[in-house]
Design a protein around this motif. Structure first.
Motif, mmCIF file in Angstrom:
data_model
loop_
_atom_site.group_PDB
_atom_site.id
_atom_site.type_symbol
_atom_site.label_atom_id
_atom_site.label_comp_id
_atom_site.label_asym_id
_atom_site.label_seq_id
_atom_site.Cartn_x
_atom_site.Cartn_y
_atom_site.Cartn_z
ATOM 1 N N LYS A 220 -3.508 6.782 7.006
ATOM 2 C CA LYS A 220 -4.007 5.936 8.095
ATOM 3 C C LYS A 220 -2.888 5.375 8.965
ATOM 4 O O LYS A 220 -3.154 4.780 10.008
ATOM 5 C CB LYS A 220 -4.809 4.757 7.521
ATOM 6 N N GLY A 221 -1.638 5.538 8.533
ATOM 7 C CA GLY A 221 -0.517 4.995 9.289
ATOM 8 C C GLY A 221 -0.361 3.501 9.141
ATOM 9 O O GLY A 221 0.210 2.846 10.015
ATOM 10 N N TRP A 222 -0.843 2.952 8.027
ATOM 11 C CA TRP A 222 -0.736 1.516 7.798
ATOM 12 C C TRP A 222 0.627 1.199 7.190
ATOM 13 O O TRP A 222 1.069 1.857 6.243
ATOM 14 C CB TRP A 222 -1.839 1.026 6.866
ATOM 15 N N GLU A 223 1.259 0.182 7.736
ATOM 16 C CA GLU A 223 2.603 -0.178 7.279
ATOM 17 C C GLU A 223 2.565 -0.705 5.839
ATOM 18 O O GLU A 223 1.765 -1.577 5.492
ATOM 19 C CB GLU A 223 3.195 -1.233 8.207
ATOM 20 N N HIS A 224 3.403 -0.134 5.033
ATOM 21 C CA HIS A 224 3.523 -0.578 3.644
ATOM 22 C C HIS A 224 4.882 -0.145 3.125
ATOM 23 O O HIS A 224 5.574 0.675 3.746
ATOM 24 C CB HIS A 224 2.409 0.016 2.773
ATOM 25 N N LYS A 225 5.270 -0.691 1.989
ATOM 26 C CA LYS A 225 6.548 -0.347 1.376
ATOM 27 C C LYS A 225 6.315 0.496 0.128
ATOM 28 O O LYS A 225 5.284 0.375 -0.536
ATOM 29 C CB LYS A 225 7.327 -1.609 1.015
ATOM 30 N N LYS A 226 7.298 1.323 -0.169
ATOM 31 C CA LYS A 226 7.182 2.240 -1.300
ATOM 32 C C LYS A 226 6.981 1.506 -2.618
ATOM 33 O O LYS A 226 6.286 1.980 -3.521
ATOM 34 C CB LYS A 226 8.432 3.126 -1.375
ATOM 35 N N ASN A 227 7.590 0.324 -2.737
ATOM 36 C CA ASN A 227 7.507 -0.423 -3.997
ATOM 37 C C ASN A 227 6.457 -1.528 -3.969
ATOM 38 O O ASN A 227 6.483 -2.438 -4.799
ATOM 39 C CB ASN A 227 8.878 -1.014 -4.351
ATOM 40 N N ASP A 228 5.522 -1.479 -3.012
ATOM 41 C CA ASP A 228 4.449 -2.477 -2.969
ATOM 42 C C ASP A 228 3.620 -2.419 -4.244
ATOM 43 O O ASP A 228 3.303 -1.340 -4.758
ATOM 44 C CB ASP A 228 3.533 -2.238 -1.758
ATOM 45 N N THR A 229 3.249 -3.587 -4.746
ATOM 46 C CA THR A 229 2.426 -3.678 -5.947
ATOM 47 C C THR A 229 0.958 -3.465 -5.593
ATOM 48 O O THR A 229 0.572 -3.426 -4.424
ATOM 49 C CB THR A 229 2.582 -5.059 -6.599
ATOM 50 N N ALA A 230 0.129 -3.338 -6.632
ATOM 51 C CA ALA A 230 -1.306 -3.178 -6.418
ATOM 52 C C ALA A 230 -1.863 -4.345 -5.615
ATOM 53 O O ALA A 230 -2.686 -4.167 -4.714
ATOM 54 C CB ALA A 230 -2.023 -3.060 -7.766
#
Length: 310
Positions: A220-230
């Motif tokens: 979806k192209g939503w900004e997030h980080k690789k190490n984001d938690t649940a």
């Protein structure tokens, strides 16, 4: 082919066919039925005028001989009936998991050969193998054995309803391109569970849950980080409208359910050091967690599909 015989109907009426699965025994009648199913699925040396089935049986026996350290399972070079050696080993094998090894290898090889017009000459090999796989899974259920052959491997089944309504759809959705990571982690969780590695199963289930959200975010192209938690990923999905607007009144409860269900069980039971006391993760807790993870993944993927259709 499954036959609904008089004796079978009578056992059902008397309640003698259990709805409760067991996992520690493959009954001898089931094993003998499966030997006949193996023959129907792969063929036999007597009908194998091209030698293709004989080669497959040799390879299955070779794999078992290597992995089980059983050189006695290696057929002689000029043994024209290797299936007999395989069937005898399967019926007599006292270790339940090794017996499941045989079943898994037979149907993995059937899947591999299903596209071969030479092996399944004159018929639709894919459709034929699928019918034999369905028959295998029906036999498991008839004998109250809690396993099924799904997506080319044996999986443990704890609830037929849960398996049909949640686990199988999740496997289907995770088989599409882009979801290879969550799919592998989901299968790893089941494999750990089947072998009694319960803490590892919890960790893998949580990874599958998190990975599914990361895939959706990437698509979806939503900004997030690789190490984001649940917890963070759940909020990103909610903030980007992953769930339909008419779920608005339930979003807080849903967030608590997802965040407090799969991740929290994993963190409390399997994700941290256990200190000086060895902690035990009960099988029913792990089963609940796996199904919780599957339900959550199914919700996420279906919501993503619904968003695409809007």
């Amino acid at each position: 082919m499954i036959h609904d015989l008089f004796s079978k109907r009578q056992r059902r009426q008397r309640g003698e066919m259990s709805d409760v699965f067991q996992y520690d025994t493959l009954p001898e009648p089931l094993r003998r039925q499966l030997c006949m199913l193996f023959q129907q699925t792969l063929g036999t040396s007597e009908t194998d005028n091209r030698g293709l089935a004989t080669q497959v049986y040799h390879r299955i026996l070779g794999a078992l001989a290597e992995e089980w350290a059983r050189p006695d399972l290696l057929p002689e070079r000029f043994d024209f009936h290797p299936e007999r050696l395989l069937f005898d080993a399967f019926v007599q094998e006292p270790d339940n998991e090794r017996a499941l090894d045989v079943i898994e290898l037979v149907f993995q090889w059937a899947n591999r050969q299903s596209a071969s017009v030479e092996y399944y000459k004159g018929i639709d090999g894919r459709a034929y193998v699928d019918e034999r796989i369905e028959e295998l899974n029906v036999r498991f259920r008839e004998h109250g054995v809690g396993y099924a052959f799904v997506s080319n491997e044996i999986l443990r089944v704890d609830s037929e309803v849960m398996h049909t309504e949640v686990v199988k759809p999740v496997i289907h959705f995770l088989s599409v391109p882009g979801f290879e990571g969550p799919q592998e982690e989901f299968f790893t969780a089941h494999d750990h569970y089947r072998h009694g590695f319960y803490k590892e199963a919890l960790t893998a289930a949580n990874k599958a849950f998190e990975s599914a959200m990361k895939v959706i975010c990437e698509q979806k192209g939503w900004e997030h980080k690789k190490n984001d938690t649940a917890r963070k990923l759940i909020m990103i999905c909610i903030e980007n409208g992953l769930f339909p607007s008419y779920y608005q009144s339930h979003l807080s409860a849903l967030s608590n359910l997802l965040e407090g269900g799969v991740p929290a069980i994993r963190n409390n039971e399997g994700g941290h050091g256990q200190g000086g006391v060895v902690t035990t993760v009960e099988p029913h807790v792990v089963s609940y967690t796996l199904h919780m993870a599957a339900s959550a993944i199914l919700l996420l993927v279906n919501s993503a599909k619904s968003m695409d259709a809007r």
